[in-house]
Enzyme design. Structure first.
Site, PDB file in Angstrom:
ATOM      1  N   LEU A  59       0.821  -1.202   0.000  1.00 20.00           N
ATOM      2  CA  LEU A  59       0.000   0.000   0.000  1.00 20.00           C
ATOM      3  C   LEU A  59       0.857   1.255   0.000  1.00 20.00           C
ATOM      4  O   LEU A  59       2.013   1.240   0.424  1.00 20.00           O
ATOM      5  CB  LEU A  59      -0.942   0.015   1.208  1.00 20.00           C
ATOM      6  CG  LEU A  59      -0.296   0.141   2.579  1.00 20.00           C
ATOM      7  CD1 LEU A  59      -0.718   1.447   3.226  1.00 20.00           C
ATOM      8  CD2 LEU A  59      -0.690  -1.024   3.447  1.00 20.00           C
ATOM      9  N   CYS A  60       0.264   2.313  -0.518  1.00 23.59           N
ATOM     10  CA  CYS A  60       0.884   3.639  -0.501  1.00 23.59           C
ATOM     11  C   CYS A  60      -0.236   4.646  -0.223  1.00 23.59           C
ATOM     12  O   CYS A  60      -1.214   4.306   0.427  1.00 23.59           O
ATOM     13  CB  CYS A  60       1.632   3.916  -1.813  1.00 23.59           C
ATOM     14  SG  CYS A  60       0.566   3.956  -3.275  1.00 23.59           S
ATOM     15  N   HIS A  61      -0.100   5.860  -0.711  1.00 18.18           N
ATOM     16  CA  HIS A  61      -1.115   6.880  -0.436  1.00 18.18           C
ATOM     17  C   HIS A  61      -2.383   6.658  -1.264  1.00 18.18           C
ATOM     18  O   HIS A  61      -3.481   6.564  -0.733  1.00 18.18           O
ATOM     19  CB  HIS A  61      -0.540   8.274  -0.687  1.00 18.18           C
ATOM     20  CG  HIS A  61      -1.411   9.382  -0.185  1.00 18.18           C
ATOM     21  ND1 HIS A  61      -1.215  10.685  -0.538  1.00 18.18           N
ATOM     22  CD2 HIS A  61      -2.486   9.393   0.644  1.00 18.18           C
ATOM     23  CE1 HIS A  61      -2.134  11.446   0.056  1.00 18.18           C
ATOM     24  NE2 HIS A  61      -2.910  10.678   0.771  1.00 18.18           N
ATOM     25  N   GLY A  63      -2.256   4.416  -4.341  1.00 14.06           N
ATOM     26  CA  GLY A  63      -2.223   3.173  -5.094  1.00 14.06           C
ATOM     27  C   GLY A  63      -1.260   3.096  -6.265  1.00 14.06           C
ATOM     28  O   GLY A  63      -1.094   2.022  -6.842  1.00 14.06           O
ATOM     29  N   ILE A  88      -3.940   3.992   1.194  1.00 11.19           N
ATOM     30  CA  ILE A  88      -4.373   4.214   2.572  1.00 11.19           C
ATOM     31  C   ILE A  88      -5.505   5.241   2.631  1.00 11.19           C
ATOM     32  O   ILE A  88      -6.324   5.224   3.542  1.00 11.19           O
ATOM     33  CB  ILE A  88      -3.187   4.626   3.480  1.00 11.19           C
ATOM     34  CG1 ILE A  88      -3.545   4.429   4.956  1.00 11.19           C
ATOM     35  CG2 ILE A  88      -2.713   6.036   3.157  1.00 11.19           C
ATOM     36  CD1 ILE A  88      -2.376   4.460   5.900  1.00 11.19           C
TER      37      ILE A  88
END
Length: 102
Positions: A59-61, A63, A88
């Site tokens: 995961l990141c901010h 996608g 996220i």
């Protein structure tokens, strides 16, 4: 993978979350139990810290970074890797509003 589907796997202890955002982002908002592994560190840490047989959700901010890392990991033999759709931010909206948004 959708946030709801990832949350179900996490609840059942069937996956591990790998957070590829930068340290300041991880400090700002995170999913409990996720492993901080900034995108730039993945090539040097993946084979030492991750199990190719384990199901992983990256995961990141939003996608994009996580999708790139998931593709890279798959190319390295990690076949059970998925990117958290919407990152996220989507997790905060759809699963856990206690996770801060930025």
């Amino acid at each position: 993978i959708s946030p709801a589907d990832a949350a179900a796997l996490l609840r059942e202890n069937k996956t591990r979350f790998i957070d590829v955002r930068e340290p300041w982002e991880f400090a700002t908002a995170r999913i409990d139990g996720s492993v901080a592994m900034p995108m730039g560190e993945v090539p040097s840490r993946a084979n030492q810290e991750l199990d190719p047989e384990e199901h992983l959700v990256v995961l990141c901010h939003h996608g994009m970074r996580s999708m790139n890392v998931a593709v890279w990991l798959r190319n390295q033999g990690f076949e059970q890797v998925q990117s958290l759709r919407g990152g996220i931010d989507a997790w905060s909206v759809e699963v856990d509003p206690a996770v801060g948004r930025y």
